[in-house]
Structure formats: structure tokens, C-alpha cells
Design a protein around this motif. Structure first.
Motif, mmCIF file in Angstrom:
data_model
loop_
_atom_site.group_PDB
_atom_site.id
_atom_site.type_symbol
_atom_site.label_atom_id
_atom_site.label_comp_id
_atom_site.label_asym_id
_atom_site.label_seq_id
_atom_site.Cartn_x
_atom_site.Cartn_y
_atom_site.Cartn_z
ATOM 1 N N ILE A 96 -90.300 -6.148 69.625
ATOM 2 C CA ILE A 96 -89.450 -5.321 70.477
ATOM 3 C C ILE A 96 -88.385 -4.627 69.634
ATOM 4 C CG2 ILE A 96 -87.738 -5.382 72.326
ATOM 5 C CD1 ILE A 96 -89.402 -7.730 73.475
ATOM 6 N N PHE A 97 -87.807 -5.351 68.689
ATOM 7 C CA PHE A 97 -86.806 -4.752 67.808
ATOM 8 C C PHE A 97 -87.412 -3.600 67.015
ATOM 9 C CE2 PHE A 97 -84.802 -4.465 63.627
ATOM 10 C CZ PHE A 97 -83.525 -4.097 64.015
ATOM 11 N N ALA A 98 -88.610 -3.801 66.488
ATOM 12 C CA ALA A 98 -89.277 -2.736 65.722
ATOM 13 C C ALA A 98 -89.576 -1.536 66.620
ATOM 14 C CB ALA A 98 -90.565 -3.263 65.093
ATOM 15 N N LEU A 99 -90.029 -1.794 67.844
ATOM 16 C CA LEU A 99 -90.310 -0.709 68.778
ATOM 17 C C LEU A 99 -89.036 0.047 69.136
ATOM 18 C CD1 LEU A 99 -92.328 0.740 70.690
ATOM 19 C CD2 LEU A 99 -91.671 -0.938 72.417
ATOM 20 N N ALA A 100 -87.956 -0.687 69.396
ATOM 21 C CA ALA A 100 -86.686 -0.053 69.750
ATOM 22 C C ALA A 100 -86.156 0.793 68.595
ATOM 23 C CB ALA A 100 -85.665 -1.102 70.151
ATOM 24 N N ALA A 101 -86.274 0.288 67.376
ATOM 25 C CA ALA A 101 -85.820 1.047 66.210
ATOM 26 C C ALA A 101 -86.648 2.311 66.025
ATOM 27 C CB ALA A 101 -85.900 0.179 64.958
ATOM 28 N N THR A 102 -87.953 2.221 66.252
ATOM 29 C CA THR A 102 -88.827 3.386 66.121
ATOM 30 C C THR A 102 -88.512 4.423 67.193
ATOM 31 O OG1 THR A 102 -90.563 2.002 65.189
ATOM 32 C CG2 THR A 102 -91.238 4.134 66.046
ATOM 33 N N VAL A 103 -88.351 3.976 68.434
ATOM 34 C CA VAL A 103 -88.021 4.889 69.528
ATOM 35 C C VAL A 103 -86.695 5.581 69.243
ATOM 36 C CG1 VAL A 103 -87.324 4.970 71.963
ATOM 37 C CG2 VAL A 103 -89.368 3.721 71.288
ATOM 38 N N SER A 104 -85.711 4.824 68.791
ATOM 39 C CA SER A 104 -84.403 5.391 68.486
ATOM 40 C C SER A 104 -84.487 6.431 67.368
ATOM 41 C CB SER A 104 -83.434 4.282 68.095
ATOM 42 O OG SER A 104 -82.168 4.803 67.830
ATOM 43 N N LEU A 105 -85.260 6.133 66.336
ATOM 44 C CA LEU A 105 -85.403 7.069 65.217
ATOM 45 C C LEU A 105 -86.082 8.358 65.655
ATOM 46 C CD1 LEU A 105 -85.124 7.561 62.156
ATOM 47 C CD2 LEU A 105 -87.384 6.578 61.905
ATOM 48 N N VAL A 106 -87.173 8.236 66.414
ATOM 49 C CA VAL A 106 -87.892 9.426 66.868
ATOM 50 C C VAL A 106 -87.012 10.265 67.790
ATOM 51 C CG1 VAL A 106 -89.833 10.201 68.279
ATOM 52 C CG2 VAL A 106 -90.185 8.454 66.549
ATOM 53 N N MET A 107 -86.336 9.613 68.740
ATOM 54 C CA MET A 107 -85.470 10.355 69.657
ATOM 55 C C MET A 107 -84.310 11.013 68.913
ATOM 56 S SD MET A 107 -85.319 8.193 73.190
ATOM 57 C CE MET A 107 -84.810 9.546 74.240
ATOM 58 N N ALA A 108 -83.782 10.345 67.909
ATOM 59 C CA ALA A 108 -82.668 10.916 67.156
ATOM 60 C C ALA A 108 -83.118 12.148 66.374
ATOM 61 C CB ALA A 108 -82.086 9.872 66.210
ATOM 62 N N LEU A 109 -84.265 12.077 65.731
ATOM 63 C CA LEU A 109 -84.730 13.206 64.924
ATOM 64 C C LEU A 109 -85.100 14.410 65.775
ATOM 65 C CD1 LEU A 109 -86.809 11.383 62.175
ATOM 66 C CD2 LEU A 109 -84.544 12.416 61.986
#
Length: 123
Positions: A96-109
Motif C-alpha cells: 500500500i505504501f508503494a502504491l500510495a507513493a507511486t500514485v502521489s508521484l504520478v499525480m504530482a508530475l
């Protein structure tokens, strides 16, 4: 200087559209990040760098909140299943942490790029 009003409005747009976008997984979150970043960049105005920065902040905050919502949902599901469910949801925590970090990175970019476009449109 950061225009926190623009960041907050962009964040609210990302969050609301992200929740509504759950009906169309993937595409809904992509659109939410793009629209929220555009709004933040447009409101902040100024240069492309300013729009990029404001979109980046709005998108990353939206991604973090999205990740937290996913973590809470899995935690509640684990509690409902009792001790075995708690162990399973605890083990899933790293994923879940990895998924949340990935979602956050994609949304930020994507929000950052849309923010730069929004700033260019406001000029």
C-alpha cells in the motif's frame, strides 16, 4: 513565492475529481490530476516555472490524500476480518505504501505539467 490559495483550490479539485473519478479507475485519477494542476497553475499565474510549482504542490497533496484513503480502506477491511485479517492487512501495508507513493508521484508530475500550461494560459 507560493500562492497557497491556488495550491489549496487545486488540491480540492484533485481530491473531489479523484473521488468522483473512482467510477472510471485510472482515467478518472489521471483527469483529476490534470485538471487540478491546471487550476492551480492558472490561479497562480506568472511564469511556466510558477505554474509548474503550484501544480506540483496541488498534485502531490492530492496524491498523498488518495494514498491515505487507500490505506484506511484496507485497514478497516483488515479489522473487519479479525486477527487473520489484521495480519493480512499489516503485510499488505508495504504494498500500500508503494502504491500510495507511486500514485502521489504520478499525480504530482502530471499536475505540474498541467500547472505550467495553466500559467501560460493565464498570461
Amino acid at each position: 513565492m507560493t500562492n497557497w490559495r491556488a495550491v489549496f483550490v487545486g488540491f480540492v479539485v484533485v481530491t473531489v475529481l479523484g473521488i468522483v473519478g473512482l467510477t472510471v479507475p485510472g482515467i478518472g485519477q489521471l483527469a483529476a490530476g490534470l485538471i487540478g494542476g491546471f487550476v492551480a497553475g492558472y490561479m497562480a499565474g506568472g511564469s511556466l516555472g510558477s505554474g509548474f510549482w503550484h501544480g506540483l504542490l496541488a498534485g502531490s497533496l492530492g496524491g498523498i490524500i488518495g494514498g491515505l484513503l487507500i490505506a484506511v480502506a484496507v485497514g478497516i477491511a483488515g479489522l473487519a476480518l479479525g486477527p487473520a485479517g489484521g495480519a493480512i492487512s499489516g503485510a499488505a501495508g508495504l504494498g500500500i505504501f508503494a502504491l500510495a507513493a507511486t500514485v502521489s508521484l504520478v499525480m504530482a508530475l502530471e499536475s505540474a505539467v498541467a500547472g505550467a500550461v495553466g500559467a501560460a494560459m493565464s498570461a
